[in-house]
Write a protein that holds these residues in place. Structure first.
Motif, PDB file in Angstrom:
ATOM      1  N   LYS A 144       0.830  -1.204   0.000  1.00  0.00           N
ATOM      2  CA  LYS A 144       0.000   0.000   0.000  1.00  0.00           C
ATOM      3  C   LYS A 144       0.865   1.255   0.000  1.00  0.00           C
ATOM      4  O   LYS A 144       0.567   2.233  -0.702  1.00  0.00           O
ATOM      5  N   ALA A 145       1.954   1.225   0.758  1.00  0.00           N
ATOM      6  CA  ALA A 145       2.838   2.384   0.830  1.00  0.00           C
ATOM      7  C   ALA A 145       3.474   2.687  -0.526  1.00  0.00           C
ATOM      8  O   ALA A 145       3.552   3.845  -0.950  1.00  0.00           O
ATOM      9  N   LEU A 146       3.920   1.644  -1.234  1.00  0.00           N
ATOM     10  CA  LEU A 146       4.512   1.845  -2.562  1.00  0.00           C
ATOM     11  C   LEU A 146       3.480   2.394  -3.537  1.00  0.00           C
ATOM     12  O   LEU A 146       3.793   3.237  -4.390  1.00  0.00           O
ATOM     13  N   SER A 147       2.248   1.935  -3.409  1.00  0.00           N
ATOM     14  CA  SER A 147       1.171   2.444  -4.275  1.00  0.00           C
ATOM     15  C   SER A 147       0.953   3.938  -4.048  1.00  0.00           C
ATOM     16  O   SER A 147       0.717   4.686  -5.003  1.00  0.00           O
ATOM     17  N   LEU A 148       1.047   4.358  -2.804  1.00  0.00           N
ATOM     18  CA  LEU A 148       0.881   5.783  -2.503  1.00  0.00           C
ATOM     19  C   LEU A 148       2.008   6.614  -3.110  1.00  0.00           C
ATOM     20  O   LEU A 148       1.768   7.728  -3.602  1.00  0.00           O
ATOM     21  N   LEU A 149       3.226   6.077  -3.095  1.00  0.00           N
ATOM     22  CA  LEU A 149       4.337   6.789  -3.747  1.00  0.00           C
ATOM     23  C   LEU A 149       4.072   6.957  -5.233  1.00  0.00           C
ATOM     24  O   LEU A 149       4.288   8.035  -5.808  1.00  0.00           O
ATOM     25  N   LEU A 150       3.608   5.889  -5.868  1.00  0.00           N
ATOM     26  CA  LEU A 150       3.324   5.950  -7.309  1.00  0.00           C
ATOM     27  C   LEU A 150       2.150   6.884  -7.607  1.00  0.00           C
ATOM     28  O   LEU A 150       2.155   7.594  -8.620  1.00  0.00           O
ATOM     29  N   ASN A 151       1.164   6.916  -6.718  1.00  0.00           N
ATOM     30  CA  ASN A 151       0.039   7.835  -6.906  1.00  0.00           C
ATOM     31  C   ASN A 151       0.491   9.283  -6.799  1.00  0.00           C
ATOM     32  O   ASN A 151      -0.023  10.161  -7.499  1.00  0.00           O
ATOM     33  N   MET A 152       1.455   9.524  -5.934  1.00  0.00           N
ATOM     34  CA  MET A 152       1.969  10.884  -5.762  1.00  0.00           C
ATOM     35  C   MET A 152       2.551  11.414  -7.070  1.00  0.00           C
ATOM     36  O   MET A 152       2.228  12.531  -7.500  1.00  0.00           O
ATOM     37  N   LYS A 172       2.006  10.217 -10.046  1.00  0.00           N
ATOM     38  CA  LYS A 172       0.951  10.221 -11.070  1.00  0.00           C
ATOM     39  C   LYS A 172       0.138  11.515 -10.993  1.00  0.00           C
ATOM     40  O   LYS A 172      -0.225  12.101 -12.015  1.00  0.00           O
ATOM     41  N   ASN A 173      -0.120  11.972  -9.777  1.00  0.00           N
ATOM     42  CA  ASN A 173      -0.873  13.214  -9.599  1.00  0.00           C
ATOM     43  C   ASN A 173      -0.108  14.421 -10.130  1.00  0.00           C
ATOM     44  O   ASN A 173      -0.714  15.456 -10.443  1.00  0.00           O
ATOM     45  N   ASP A 174       1.209  14.305 -10.241  1.00  0.00           N
ATOM     46  CA  ASP A 174       2.042  15.411 -10.734  1.00  0.00           C
ATOM     47  C   ASP A 174       2.470  15.222 -12.189  1.00  0.00           C
ATOM     48  O   ASP A 174       3.305  15.985 -12.679  1.00  0.00           O
ATOM     49  N   GLU A 175       1.933  14.211 -12.875  1.00  0.00           N
ATOM     50  CA  GLU A 175       2.485  13.853 -14.186  1.00  0.00           C
ATOM     51  C   GLU A 175       2.373  14.979 -15.211  1.00  0.00           C
ATOM     52  O   GLU A 175       3.203  15.063 -16.122  1.00  0.00           O
TER      53      GLU A 175
END
Length: 281
Positions: free
Chosen positions: A208-216, A218-221
């Motif tokens: 879950k923690a790694l997913s949150l890093l990737l979402n971060m 992605k939100n800035d892409e």
């Protein structure tokens, strides 16, 4: 116009290959176990650090290089008629920047430009690589320094802490916090905000923690600087593969670099820590 040499410190966590490729000069910080003191990345590496911690049961102390030591690193390049840009670890986390400013005063004004990254690890490294590119394109030292200062607020740094053992031993979290997060398998995410570490989300489980890093990211892409995205870890190669594979799918990123955290960073965050670091436009 003088040629420009880019300097940083060992907490920038760039690999030896990248440091050589971009002609970056590194000034080491220190780690000490009792009376034994080592230069980060020269006398001791991260694997050796963790073995020493396991043997001794205690964490090392870390220290900045003195103004005199920094001056000795600068001097040969000043004598070669080069101007210098030094980009170091956040002044709110270490006295290294302050010591570099003192060292810079030993030379003619305008020869050494000191930039406070207000960051750590490859959050510094990203700025250093930008500076190296500017230098290779013939930009003057003062303009490089000003350009990098403008980029400082745009660096995004987030790490997942795998275990709070090191933060607990270092007095950065209470025994209760340590017990609760361990029992619930919480993997807190640490951000660097205005030069200081700040706790963000507290997901349960590494996945879950790694997913949150990737979402971060992605939100800035739509605002992502494409040059480099860093995956930096301390003895977490499997998690690094997961993040690198996911980031490689993003066509808006030119280069994903995996780097390993050095001894100073690892002594504070601990084994298994992993982060994503990048610059926004």
């Amino acid at each position: 116009m003088n040629k420009v040499q880019i300097f940083s410190d060992s907490t920038c966590d760039l690999s030896k290959e990248v440091i050589a490729q971009y002609n970056i000069k590194i000034i080491p910080l220190y780690v000490s176990f009792g009376e034994d003191t080592y230069q980060d990345g020269i006398d001791i590496n991260t694997k050796q650090l963790y073995k020493q911690v396991e043997r001794s049961g205690c964490l090392p102390k870390t220290a900045a290089p003195s103004p005199g030591v920094i001056s000795e690193y600068f001097k040969p390049y000043i004598e070669q008629e080069m101007d210098l840009v030094y980009i170091g670890i956040s002044s709110k986390l270490s006295s290294t920047i302050q010591n570099a400013l003192i060292a810079a005063k030993e030379f003619e004004e305008g020869r050494v430009h000191v930039v406070d990254s207000l960051n750590l690890s490859t959050g510094i490294g990203l700025l250093v690589l930008k500076a190296a590119k500017f230098a290779s394109n013939g930009v003057s030292a003062i303009n490089i320094a000003n350009n990098i200062r403008n980029l400082v607020p745009n660096v995004k740094t987030a790490f997942v802490i795998d275990t709070l053992d090191y933060l607990h031993k270092g007095g950065r979290c209470s025994g209760v916090q340590h017990f609760v997060t361990s029992m619930l398998k919480i993997k807190p995410i640490i951000h660097v905000i205005d030069g200081q570490m700040s706790v963000g989300a507290k997901p349960r489980g590494k996945k879950k923690a790694l997913s949150l890093l990737l979402n971060m990211i992605k939100n800035d892409e739509n605002y992502l600087d494409p040059d480099f995205v860093m995956v930096t870890h301390s003895e977490a190669p499997e998690a690094a593969i997961i993040l690198k594979d996911a980031l490689s799918m993003n066509k808006g990123i030119d280069t994903v670099l995996e780097t390993e955290a050095g001894c100073v960073i690892s002594s504070h965050c601990g084994k298994g820590t992993i982060g994503i670091l990048y610059i926004t436009k």
